[in-house]
Design a protein around this motif. Structure first.
Motif, short mmCIF file in Angstrom:
data_model
loop_
_atom_site.label_atom_id
_atom_site.label_comp_id
_atom_site.label_asym_id
_atom_site.label_seq_id
_atom_site.Cartn_x
_atom_site.Cartn_y
_atom_site.Cartn_z
N SER A 141 0.86 -1.18 0.00
CA SER A 141 0.00 0.00 0.00
C SER A 141 0.89 1.23 0.00
O SER A 141 1.74 1.37 0.88
N LEU A 142 0.71 2.10 -0.99
CA LEU A 142 1.53 3.32 -1.03
C LEU A 142 0.90 4.43 -0.22
O LEU A 142 1.54 5.06 0.60
N SER A 143 -0.40 4.68 -0.44
CA SER A 143 -1.03 5.81 0.24
C SER A 143 -1.98 5.38 1.35
O SER A 143 -2.79 6.17 1.83
N GLN A 167 -4.51 3.16 1.41
CA GLN A 167 -5.90 2.75 1.15
C GLN A 167 -6.08 1.23 1.19
O GLN A 167 -7.03 0.74 1.79
N THR A 168 -5.16 0.50 0.58
CA THR A 168 -5.23 -0.96 0.66
C THR A 168 -5.13 -1.37 2.13
O THR A 168 -5.88 -2.24 2.60
N THR A 222 -4.02 -0.34 -7.84
CA THR A 222 -3.84 -0.30 -9.29
C THR A 222 -2.88 0.84 -9.60
O THR A 222 -3.05 1.95 -9.10
N SER A 265 -1.53 2.66 -12.97
CA SER A 265 -1.63 2.80 -14.43
C SER A 265 -2.16 1.53 -15.08
O SER A 265 -1.53 0.97 -15.98
N TYR A 266 -3.32 1.10 -14.60
CA TYR A 266 -4.07 -0.05 -15.14
C TYR A 266 -3.41 -1.40 -14.87
O TYR A 266 -3.84 -2.42 -15.42
N SER A 320 -7.34 -2.22 -4.58
CA SER A 320 -7.81 -0.89 -4.22
C SER A 320 -7.47 0.03 -5.37
O SER A 320 -6.31 0.06 -5.82
N HIS A 343 -12.74 4.11 -5.39
CA HIS A 343 -13.05 5.34 -4.62
C HIS A 343 -14.45 5.84 -4.97
O HIS A 343 -14.78 5.96 -6.16
C1 LIG Z 1 1.25 5.76 -10.01
C2 LIG Z 1 -0.21 5.54 -9.77
C3 LIG Z 1 -1.02 5.11 -10.81
C4 LIG Z 1 -2.39 4.88 -10.59
N1 LIG Z 1 -3.14 4.41 -11.62
C5 LIG Z 1 -4.43 4.06 -11.40
C6 LIG Z 1 -5.22 3.46 -12.43
O1 LIG Z 1 -4.75 3.16 -13.53
N2 LIG Z 1 -6.51 3.16 -12.15
C7 LIG Z 1 -7.08 3.43 -10.94
O2 LIG Z 1 -8.25 3.14 -10.76
N3 LIG Z 1 -6.35 4.00 -9.94
C8 LIG Z 1 -5.06 4.32 -10.13
N4 LIG Z 1 -4.30 4.88 -9.14
C9 LIG Z 1 -4.96 5.18 -7.84
C10 LIG Z 1 -4.72 4.10 -6.80
O3 LIG Z 1 -4.95 2.82 -7.31
C11 LIG Z 1 -5.67 4.34 -5.61
O4 LIG Z 1 -5.46 5.62 -5.11
C12 LIG Z 1 -5.52 3.29 -4.54
O5 LIG Z 1 -6.61 3.39 -3.65
C13 LIG Z 1 -4.23 3.50 -3.75
O6 LIG Z 1 -4.03 2.42 -2.87
P1 LIG Z 1 -2.84 2.44 -1.79
O7 LIG Z 1 -3.12 3.61 -0.89
O8 LIG Z 1 -2.96 1.16 -1.08
O9 LIG Z 1 -1.55 2.63 -2.51
C14 LIG Z 1 -2.95 5.12 -9.32
C15 LIG Z 1 -2.11 5.55 -8.27
C16 LIG Z 1 -0.76 5.75 -8.48
C17 LIG Z 1 0.11 6.18 -7.32
#
Ligand SMILES: Cc1cc2nc3c(=O)[nH]c(=O)nc-3n(C[C@H](O)[C@H](O)[C@H](O)COP(=O)(O)O)c2cc1C
Length: 238
Positions: free
Chosen positions: A18-20, A22-23, A97, A99-100, A128, A159
């Protein structure tokens, strides 16, 4: 007797990145639901060798990251703990996800540990995303099949904000701009990430999975594609 009970307790492994956050938020509630049903959960977080900070800090870095991740670039991760290689009744592989596609740390996990972790293993992927998860799912499913995993279902949380605000908001948030605090954007984009209702849905999913595991029932039949987890929005204003 205690040892026998311990032996019968169903074991679930979370392999997650999880980077931000949410996961992680989703998984915390999912684990609480599982634990309430008497399941033991071990969480193994993937740790990039070179930590990625959140937010990324600028529009430029965010654009660069979007391009790099579109090409499914792997992010090297630190070795997993020995506990990850024990026997589990279910493995939940979870991440955002990018970039898809699956995120870079998850791609590394599959490349270097996929067969060892997933071969003949019941696996439930959790995604997520802001809303665009299908390609990610197809890619993940392909990777799991290559490792001969038994995919038992999937859970996707997107989201709950309408477009185009969701895309604009996520982009600005990743860049470090806090769109939810902006006077003009904040009206349309009040919050980044998953809602409290979605976290409660994750808890409910955890309980359902827990009871299925305990009763020896199939997870394949469970409907995780609810309107709370995956809200659909009308294209026109409601
Ligand atoms: C580099 C990057 C690319 C992303 N590309 C997509 C995408 O293609 N489709 C999508 O629905 N969300 C995309 N997102 C949004 C994240 O999937 C979304 O904010 C997710 O909830 C983050 O989960 P995390 O907090 O566990 O990292 C992207 C986020 C980042 C940082």
């Amino acid at each position: 007797m205690a040892a026998m009970e311990e032996k019968q307790t169903k074991q679930v492994l979370f392999l997650c990145y999880s980077l931000s956050g949410q996961t992680s938020r989703v998984l915390v509630r999912l684990a609480e639901g599982l634990e309430e049903m008497g399941i033991h959960v071990h969480t193994e977080r993937l740790r990039p060798v070179q930590p990625i900070r959140f937010p990324l800090g600028s529009i430029r870095t965010t654009l660069a990251m979007m391009v790099i991740t579109f090409f499914r670039t792997r992010v090297p991760i630190a070795p997993l703990s020995e506990k990850s290689y024990e026997k589990y009744d279910l493995v939940i592989v979870a991440g955002p996800t990018w970039s898809y596609h699956p995120s870079g740390p998850i791609l590394s996990l599959f490349k270097f540990e996929g067969l060892r972790l997933f071969k003949n293993q019941a696996v439930l992927p959790v995604i997520s995303c802001r809303g665009y998860w299908r390609m990610h799912w197809y890619g993940l499913r392909h990777l799991l099949k290559k490792c001969q995993a038994r995919i038992v279902n999937r859970i996707v949380f997107s989201h709950p904000i309408k477009e185009p605000w969701r895309t604009v908001g996520v982009f600005l948030k990743i860049a470090g701009k806090n769109p939810e605090r902006s006077k003009s954007l904040g009206k349309f984009y009040p919050k980044y990430g998953h809602s409290v209702e979605q976290l409660e849905e994750a808890f409910r999913f955890g309980r359902i999975i827990g009871s299925a595991l305990t009763d020896g029932k199939s997870i394949e039949e469970i409907n995780f594609q609810t309107s709370t987890a995956l809200p659909k929005f009308p294209t026109s204003k409601n």
